[in-house]
Design an enzyme around this catalytic site. Structure first.
Site, mmCIF file in Angstrom:
data_model
loop_
_atom_site.group_PDB
_atom_site.id
_atom_site.type_symbol
_atom_site.label_atom_id
_atom_site.label_comp_id
_atom_site.label_asym_id
_atom_site.label_seq_id
_atom_site.Cartn_x
_atom_site.Cartn_y
_atom_site.Cartn_z
ATOM 1 N N LEU A 196 2.231 -0.114 5.137
ATOM 2 C CA LEU A 196 2.443 -1.559 4.998
ATOM 3 C C LEU A 196 3.277 -2.111 6.155
ATOM 4 C CD1 LEU A 196 3.239 -1.279 1.201
ATOM 5 C CD2 LEU A 196 1.079 -2.007 2.230
ATOM 6 N N PRO A 197 3.200 -3.440 6.374
ATOM 7 C CA PRO A 197 3.828 -3.989 7.582
ATOM 8 C C PRO A 197 5.360 -4.074 7.564
ATOM 9 C CG PRO A 197 2.736 -5.719 6.329
ATOM 10 C CD PRO A 197 2.375 -4.423 5.675
ATOM 11 N N THR B 26 7.033 1.786 8.390
ATOM 12 C CA THR B 26 8.388 1.820 8.955
ATOM 13 C C THR B 26 9.194 0.741 8.239
ATOM 14 O OG1 THR B 26 7.551 2.508 11.104
ATOM 15 C CG2 THR B 26 9.770 1.600 11.059
ATOM 16 N N LYS C 59 13.257 8.014 12.450
ATOM 17 C CA LYS C 59 12.268 7.178 13.162
ATOM 18 C C LYS C 59 12.971 6.056 13.945
ATOM 19 C CE LYS C 59 8.664 4.360 13.772
ATOM 20 N NZ LYS C 59 7.477 4.514 14.547
ATOM 21 N N LYS D 49 10.864 -5.163 15.745
ATOM 22 C CA LYS D 49 11.074 -4.845 14.317
ATOM 23 C C LYS D 49 11.921 -3.572 14.187
ATOM 24 C CE LYS D 49 8.661 -2.761 10.473
ATOM 25 N NZ LYS D 49 7.430 -2.279 9.885
HETATM 26 P P1 NAD Z 1 -0.898 -4.044 10.231
HETATM 27 O O1 NAD Z 1 -0.214 -5.350 10.055
HETATM 28 O O2 NAD Z 1 -2.041 -3.897 11.168
HETATM 29 O O3 NAD Z 1 -1.403 -3.496 8.801
HETATM 30 C C1 NAD Z 1 -0.713 -3.638 7.594
HETATM 31 C C2 NAD Z 1 -1.759 -3.832 6.491
HETATM 32 O O4 NAD Z 1 -1.126 -3.825 5.224
HETATM 33 C C3 NAD Z 1 -2.505 -5.175 6.610
HETATM 34 O O5 NAD Z 1 -3.903 -4.937 6.661
HETATM 35 C C4 NAD Z 1 -2.088 -5.926 5.336
HETATM 36 O O6 NAD Z 1 -3.099 -6.772 4.834
HETATM 37 C C5 NAD Z 1 -1.802 -4.765 4.409
HETATM 38 N N1 NAD Z 1 -0.981 -5.095 3.244
HETATM 39 C C6 NAD Z 1 0.167 -5.814 3.211
HETATM 40 N N2 NAD Z 1 0.634 -5.865 1.937
HETATM 41 C C7 NAD Z 1 -0.222 -5.139 1.181
HETATM 42 C C8 NAD Z 1 -0.298 -4.822 -0.210
HETATM 43 N N3 NAD Z 1 0.610 -5.251 -1.085
HETATM 44 N N4 NAD Z 1 -1.327 -4.058 -0.655
HETATM 45 C C9 NAD Z 1 -2.270 -3.610 0.227
HETATM 46 N N5 NAD Z 1 -2.268 -3.901 1.548
HETATM 47 C C10 NAD Z 1 -1.249 -4.649 2.014
HETATM 48 O O7 NAD Z 1 0.282 -3.002 10.626
HETATM 49 P P2 NAD Z 1 0.104 -1.577 11.338
HETATM 50 O O8 NAD Z 1 0.139 -1.741 12.818
HETATM 51 O O9 NAD Z 1 -1.020 -0.847 10.681
HETATM 52 O O10 NAD Z 1 1.498 -0.895 10.937
HETATM 53 C C11 NAD Z 1 1.738 -0.405 9.630
HETATM 54 C C12 NAD Z 1 3.112 0.231 9.607
HETATM 55 O O11 NAD Z 1 3.170 1.292 10.558
HETATM 56 C C13 NAD Z 1 4.233 -0.747 9.973
HETATM 57 O O12 NAD Z 1 5.318 -0.507 9.110
HETATM 58 C C14 NAD Z 1 4.543 -0.402 11.427
HETATM 59 O O13 NAD Z 1 5.884 -0.694 11.774
HETATM 60 C C15 NAD Z 1 4.268 1.084 11.436
HETATM 61 N N6 NAD Z 1 3.884 1.624 12.754
HETATM 62 C C16 NAD Z 1 2.987 0.965 13.530
HETATM 63 C C17 NAD Z 1 2.631 1.490 14.762
HETATM 64 C C18 NAD Z 1 1.644 0.792 15.655
HETATM 65 O O14 NAD Z 1 1.522 1.150 16.833
HETATM 66 N N7 NAD Z 1 0.891 -0.192 15.160
HETATM 67 C C19 NAD Z 1 3.204 2.704 15.207
HETATM 68 C C20 NAD Z 1 4.090 3.372 14.364
HETATM 69 C C21 NAD Z 1 4.429 2.824 13.133
#
Ligand code: NAD
Length: 295
Positions: free
Chosen positions: A65-66, A96, A171, A246
């Site tokens: 989740l975001p 995260t 992390k 973030k």
């Molecule tokens: P993103 O915004 O692309 O995806 C998050 C998804 O969660 C979205 O599709 C959203 O609709 C969904 N969502 C939100 N609330 C929800 C709920 N209650 N039920 C179901 N789905 C729900 O984000 P991301 O890039 O995939 O990142 C996800 C996590 O990973 C974050 O915490 C981010 O900090 C971490 N992260 C990201 C990266 C990167 O490079 N993108 C790298 C390491 C860690």
């Protein structure tokens, strides 16, 4: 084969869920965005319309989740996830988030006889697609071992950092250091260029000298020095400045809570905030190089 509910199918969760399908697991996929569920279905997941539907028959639940808020809402708030899953389910949160969130969820889960671990990742979108992520887990050793069978299909490394929340602490420490050495590398490269050096030559010299670091070696921020890095494609793709901001905010919150001195982290946080405000939120974080450029 394990039945796994996957909640949160964004940039990271989408490809991670598909790797579980490729490994032969039955994946029940749910996201607030129907298009993300549809894409997961095309990759072999079972499309689910609600959280309750997704957790039907699942032995393991993975959430990606975001934000901290979204994670707490799903587990402890309106999502009511802990009330929906069957006894004995293993819950793995790979988002995260602030370290206190997994501690709260673990306590509530434990009271219901459910196992929970935090397992944030390093490796980015490319690592999620390639199945080469690093998982940094916090929780009970037996639960981390149980999770390993699932996590190993999405990543190459699974670390156990300590108790609940320890994965998140490790992390944010890592990403704070990454922000610091990326900004330092960009600053040093610009100083050299401003004084007549070729950035490629300077990089080669520093790589064989004491300034060597991960940013310089694998992710050079100066355009044209290295192929296949965001700097050589106008900082598109990679790890966005907004996500680094973030993570730096989470690091500053953790430092405040523990009374730790993090002067370099605080400076990196300010530099990245300034850079993001300048229009770079959606560029890769190595674009911090632009902050040091003359024009
Ligand atoms: P993103 O915004 O692309 O995806 C998050 C998804 O969660 C979205 O599709 C959203 O609709 C969904 N969502 C939100 N609330 C929800 C709920 N209650 N039920 C179901 N789905 C729900 O984000 P991301 O890039 O995939 O990142 C996800 C996590 O990973 C974050 O915490 C981010 O900090 C971490 N992260 C990201 C990266 C990167 O490079 N993108 C790298 C390491 C860690």
């Amino acid at each position: 084969m394990t039945t796994i509910a996957f909640l949160g199918l964004g940039q990271m969760g989408g490809p991670m869920a598909l790797n579980l399908v490729k490994a032969g697991h039955a994946v029940r996929a749910y996201d607030l965005v129907p298009a993300a569920v549809q894409k997961a279905k095309e990759g072999g997941c079972t499309a689910c319309a609600t959280v309750a539907d997704a957790v039907q028959g699942a032995q393991v639940v993975v959430t990606m989740l975001p934000t901290t808020q979204a994670m707490e809402d799903l587990y402890l708030g309106a999502g009511d996830l802990l009330a929906l899953v069957a006894p004995g389910t293993l819950l793995i949160d790979s988002s995260t988030v602030a370290p206190q969130a997994p501690r709260k969820v673990a306590e509530a889960a434990g009271a219901k006889g459910l196992a929970f671990i935090d397992a944030p990742v390093s490796g980015g979108v490319a690592g999620a697609a390639a199945g080469t992520l690093t998982f940094i887990c916090g929780g009970d050793a037996a639960d981390v071992e149980r999770a390993r069978a699932v996590l190993s299909h999405m990543g190459k490394n699974v670390f156990h950092a300590g108790g609940h929340g320890a994965g998140q602490v490790a992390k944010i420490c890592n990403n704070m250091l990454l922000a610091i050495h990326m900004a330092g590398t960009a600053e040093a490269l610009q100083l050299g260029v401003d004084n007549g050096l070729d950035p490629k030559t300077l990089s080669e010299i520093m790589l064989k000298s004491s300034g060597r670091n991960w940013s310089l070696e694998l992710y050079n921020p100066y355009p044209g020095v290295m192929d296949n890095v965001p700097a050589s494609r106008a900082y598109e793709g990679g790890f966005k400045t907004r996500l680094m901001n973030k993570d730096l905010s989470l690091a500053m919150e953790a430092a405040q809570a523990s009374g730790s001195a993090t002067p370099l982290g605080a400076l990196a946080r300010s530099l990245y905030a300034l850079h993001g405000r300048g229009g770079a939120e959606d560029l890769d974080f190595s674009s911090i190089q632009q902050l040091f450029a003359r024009d």
